[in-house]
Design a protein around this motif. Structure first.
Motif, PDB file in Angstrom:
ATOM      1  N   MET A 182       0.814  -1.207   0.000  1.00 47.79           N
ATOM      2  CA  MET A 182       0.000   0.000   0.000  1.00 47.79           C
ATOM      3  C   MET A 182       0.853   1.265   0.000  1.00 47.79           C
ATOM      4  SD  MET A 182      -2.861  -1.215  -0.458  1.00 47.79           S
ATOM      5  CE  MET A 182      -3.596   0.422  -0.551  1.00 47.79           C
ATOM      6  N   HIS A 183       2.032   1.202   0.586  1.00 53.09           N
ATOM      7  CA  HIS A 183       2.941   2.357   0.536  1.00 53.09           C
ATOM      8  C   HIS A 183       3.308   2.666  -0.916  1.00 53.09           C
ATOM      9  CE1 HIS A 183       5.817   5.197   2.249  1.00 53.09           C
ATOM     10  NE2 HIS A 183       6.725   4.740   1.401  1.00 53.09           N
ATOM     11  N   THR A 184       3.496   1.609  -1.689  1.00 53.94           N
ATOM     12  CA  THR A 184       3.775   1.792  -3.115  1.00 53.94           C
ATOM     13  C   THR A 184       2.611   2.484  -3.807  1.00 53.94           C
ATOM     14  OG1 THR A 184       5.220  -0.150  -3.197  1.00 53.94           O
ATOM     15  CG2 THR A 184       4.245   0.572  -5.281  1.00 53.94           C
ATOM     16  N   VAL A 185       1.388   2.100  -3.457  1.00 55.17           N
ATOM     17  CA  VAL A 185       0.201   2.730  -4.040  1.00 55.17           C
ATOM     18  C   VAL A 185       0.144   4.207  -3.662  1.00 55.17           C
ATOM     19  CG1 VAL A 185      -2.321   2.812  -3.986  1.00 55.17           C
ATOM     20  CG2 VAL A 185      -1.159   0.608  -4.166  1.00 55.17           C
ATOM     21  N   LEU A 186       0.322   4.510  -2.378  1.00 53.30           N
ATOM     22  CA  LEU A 186       0.257   5.903  -1.919  1.00 53.30           C
ATOM     23  C   LEU A 186       1.261   6.775  -2.648  1.00 53.30           C
ATOM     24  CD1 LEU A 186      -0.034   5.571   1.980  1.00 53.30           C
ATOM     25  CD2 LEU A 186      -1.881   5.715   0.302  1.00 53.30           C
ATOM     26  N   MET A 187       2.511   6.319  -2.667  1.00 48.67           N
ATOM     27  CA  MET A 187       3.570   7.149  -3.255  1.00 48.67           C
ATOM     28  C   MET A 187       3.414   7.265  -4.768  1.00 48.67           C
ATOM     29  SD  MET A 187       5.224   8.296  -0.690  1.00 48.67           S
ATOM     30  CE  MET A 187       3.661   8.274   0.217  1.00 48.67           C
ATOM     31  N   GLY A 188       2.779   6.264  -5.393  1.00 47.42           N
ATOM     32  CA  GLY A 188       2.542   6.342  -6.829  1.00 47.42           C
ATOM     33  C   GLY A 188       1.471   7.358  -7.177  1.00 47.42           C
ATOM     34  N   ILE A 189       0.537   7.589  -6.245  1.00 47.03           N
ATOM     35  CA  ILE A 189      -0.518   8.580  -6.465  1.00 47.03           C
ATOM     36  C   ILE A 189      -0.041   9.975  -6.083  1.00 47.03           C
ATOM     37  CG2 ILE A 189      -2.832   9.318  -5.759  1.00 47.03           C
ATOM     38  CD1 ILE A 189      -3.496   6.363  -5.271  1.00 47.03           C
ATOM     39  N   HIS A 190       0.610  10.067  -4.925  1.00 43.78           N
ATOM     40  CA  HIS A 190       1.100  11.361  -4.438  1.00 43.78           C
ATOM     41  C   HIS A 190       2.302  11.117  -3.541  1.00 43.78           C
ATOM     42  CE1 HIS A 190       1.280  15.398  -2.776  1.00 43.78           C
ATOM     43  NE2 HIS A 190       1.139  14.894  -1.550  1.00 43.78           N
ATOM     44  N   GLU A 191       3.482  11.488  -4.002  1.00 40.91           N
ATOM     45  CA  GLU A 191       4.706  11.234  -3.247  1.00 40.91           C
ATOM     46  C   GLU A 191       4.936  12.357  -2.242  1.00 40.91           C
ATOM     47  OE1 GLU A 191       9.107   9.297  -4.040  1.00 40.91           O
ATOM     48  OE2 GLU A 191       8.009  10.235  -5.683  1.00 40.91           O
ATOM     49  N   GLY A 192       4.038  12.412  -1.270  1.00 37.62           N
ATOM     50  CA  GLY A 192       4.113  13.415  -0.214  1.00 37.62           C
ATOM     51  C   GLY A 192       3.529  12.839   1.053  1.00 37.62           C
ATOM     52  N   SER A 193       3.030  13.687   1.922  1.00 37.25           N
ATOM     53  CA  SER A 193       2.499  13.253   3.208  1.00 37.25           C
ATOM     54  C   SER A 193       1.003  12.946   3.105  1.00 37.25           C
ATOM     55  CB  SER A 193       2.723  14.341   4.262  1.00 37.25           C
ATOM     56  OG  SER A 193       2.226  13.949   5.518  1.00 37.25           O
ATOM     57  N   TRP A 194       0.604  11.790   3.610  1.00 42.53           N
ATOM     58  CA  TRP A 194      -0.785  11.356   3.672  1.00 42.53           C
ATOM     59  C   TRP A 194      -1.250  11.351   5.121  1.00 42.53           C
ATOM     60  CZ3 TRP A 194      -3.838   8.969  -0.414  1.00 42.53           C
ATOM     61  CH2 TRP A 194      -3.205   8.967  -1.670  1.00 42.53           C
ATOM     62  N   THR A 195      -2.519  11.631   5.337  1.00 46.31           N
ATOM     63  CA  THR A 195      -3.102  11.545   6.670  1.00 46.31           C
ATOM     64  C   THR A 195      -3.478  10.095   6.962  1.00 46.31           C
ATOM     65  OG1 THR A 195      -3.982  13.793   6.600  1.00 46.31           O
ATOM     66  CG2 THR A 195      -5.013  12.271   8.152  1.00 46.31           C
ATOM     67  N   VAL A 196      -3.112   9.623   8.144  1.00 49.14           N
ATOM     68  CA  VAL A 196      -3.477   8.270   8.561  1.00 49.14           C
ATOM     69  C   VAL A 196      -4.832   8.340   9.261  1.00 49.14           C
ATOM     70  CG1 VAL A 196      -2.895   6.328  10.041  1.00 49.14           C
ATOM     71  CG2 VAL A 196      -1.087   7.535   8.787  1.00 49.14           C
ATOM     72  N   ASP A 197      -5.869   7.859   8.602  1.00 45.74           N
ATOM     73  CA  ASP A 197      -7.209   7.839   9.189  1.00 45.74           C
ATOM     74  C   ASP A 197      -7.429   6.574  10.025  1.00 45.74           C
ATOM     75  OD1 ASP A 197      -8.048  10.293   7.860  1.00 45.74           O
ATOM     76  OD2 ASP A 197      -8.039   9.107   6.025  1.00 45.74           O
ATOM     77  N   GLU A 198      -6.836   5.479   9.611  1.00 45.04           N
ATOM     78  CA  GLU A 198      -6.845   4.224  10.384  1.00 45.04           C
ATOM     79  C   GLU A 198      -5.534   3.525  10.077  1.00 45.04           C
ATOM     80  OE1 GLU A 198      -9.527   0.174  11.102  1.00 45.04           O
ATOM     81  OE2 GLU A 198     -10.086   1.593   9.528  1.00 45.04           O
ATOM     82  N   TYR A 199      -4.679   3.398  11.092  1.00 45.85           N
ATOM     83  CA  TYR A 199      -3.337   2.895  10.819  1.00 45.85           C
ATOM     84  C   TYR A 199      -3.359   1.483  10.254  1.00 45.85           C
ATOM     85  CZ  TYR A 199       1.635   2.255  11.012  1.00 45.85           C
ATOM     86  OH  TYR A 199       2.951   2.026  10.639  1.00 45.85           O
ATOM     87  N   GLY A 200      -4.202   0.629  10.836  1.00 44.47           N
ATOM     88  CA  GLY A 200      -4.381  -0.696  10.242  1.00 44.47           C
ATOM     89  C   GLY A 200      -3.703  -1.833  10.967  1.00 44.47           C
ATOM     90  N   ALA A 201      -2.907  -1.542  12.019  1.00 44.91           N
ATOM     91  CA  ALA A 201      -2.179  -2.616  12.692  1.00 44.91           C
ATOM     92  C   ALA A 201      -2.997  -3.322  13.761  1.00 44.91           C
ATOM     93  CB  ALA A 201      -0.897  -2.055  13.319  1.00 44.91           C
ATOM     94  N   ILE A 202      -4.082  -2.697  14.223  1.00 49.97           N
ATOM     95  CA  ILE A 202      -4.906  -3.319  15.246  1.00 49.97           C
ATOM     96  C   ILE A 202      -6.000  -4.144  14.560  1.00 49.97           C
ATOM     97  CG2 ILE A 202      -6.427  -2.949  17.208  1.00 49.97           C
ATOM     98  CD1 ILE A 202      -3.484  -2.254  17.676  1.00 49.97           C
ATOM     99  N   PRO A 203      -6.008  -5.454  14.754  1.00 48.12           N
ATOM    100  CA  PRO A 203      -6.967  -6.306  14.042  1.00 48.12           C
ATOM    101  C   PRO A 203      -8.370  -6.215  14.623  1.00 48.12           C
ATOM    102  CG  PRO A 203      -5.698  -7.624  15.580  1.00 48.12           C
ATOM    103  CD  PRO A 203      -5.117  -6.242  15.628  1.00 48.12           C
ATOM    104  N   GLY A 204      -9.334  -6.427  13.773  1.00 46.93           N
ATOM    105  CA  GLY A 204     -10.719  -6.556  14.196  1.00 46.93           C
ATOM    106  C   GLY A 204     -11.158  -8.000  14.066  1.00 46.93           C
TER     107      GLY A 204
END
Length: 252
Positions: free
Chosen positions: A46-68
């Motif tokens: 997903m980091h590859t996806v983010l940087m491919g769209i915009h190689e800058g700073s993104w806001t983390v709305d849900e970090y994703g490491a805590i499982p549901g």
């Protein structure tokens, strides 16, 4: 950096037991290793996806490491899944160009992205969708009227106890019941960010108690190492045997 993210997924070995669904259900250290492996693979791609769209700073709305929690199959055993959300504001965006960049970024990350547009005019919403066998549903949502891009993942359900895994990821043995756990998760993701899957009680804090960002934001280049999840040699596989399936019909 992308190389730093990719290096984080090397060498993780999973030891598992079997559940009634015929899929592996790791426990203890093996559960942590499996969750870590799954999260780091997701975060790296997903980091590859983010940087491919915009190689800058993104806001983390849900970090994703805590499982549901989730359920494997129809009425099957319980499992865990990750939810991941990032967003960025892009003023005066060209939605067609952003969509093309997203499709290319999906391809670079190994996803078969399909562009879809909903609505028209000011209400138009551009999307790139992929259903990945390993990660689940991956979506990039482009909202020109808001000048906003949202990238999200809802992973497939994996065998294992979500509560036990969360306990380890959040270092609950040392933290106890801490309602401010959210302060320990990174607020942004940029080109030099690296993925983290363990958030110790004495780790860096990214948010003040009032919810404002800590300035300057902590820079973590060597994520904390968990005291569990140590590597063990992989068990030899019987000749002609194949690994147990990691999916069941009806997985979320």
């Amino acid at each position: 950096m992308r190389r730093a993210w990719a290096a984080a997924v090397v060498g993780l070995v999973v030891v598992m037991t079997m559940t009634g669904c015929g899929v592996a259900a790791p426990e203890g250290d093996a559960l942590y290793r499996d969750g870590e492996k799954r999260f780091l693979e997701m975060a790296t791609r997903m980091h590859t996806v983010l940087m491919g769209i915009h190689e800058g700073s993104w806001t983390v709305d849900e970090y994703g490491a805590i499982p549901g929690g989730c359920t494997i199959g129809f009425g099957g055993p319980d499992g865990f899944a990750f939810g991941y959300r990032r967003s960025v504001e892009l003023s005066d965006m060209d939605p067609e160009a952003v969509s093309a960049a997203a499709v290319a970024a999906f391809r670079e990350a190994g996803f078969d992205g399909r562009p879809v547009t909903y609505g028209s005019g000011d209400a138009a919403e551009w999307n790139v969708l992929a259903e990945d066998e390993e990660l689940g549903n991956v979506v990039a949502t482009i909202r020109p009227k808001e000048g906003r891009v949202i990238v999200s993942v809802d992973t497939s359900c994996a065998p294992g106890n979500a509560g036990n895994l969360s306990y380890m990821v959040k270092d609950a043995a040392n933290r106890g019941v801490d309602p401010s756990t959210w302060r320990y998760f990174p607020a942004t993701e940029g080109p030099d960010s690296v993925p983290q899957f363990y958030f110790p009680a004495d780790g860096p804090i990214y948010f003040n108690e009032d919810g404002t960002l800590v300035e300057p934001q902590p820079v973590v280049t060597d994520p904390p190492k968990a005291p569990y999840g140590g590597l063990t040699p992989a068990a030899p596989k019987a000749q002609g045997a194949s690994a147990p399936s990691a999916r069941c019909d009806g997985w979320r």
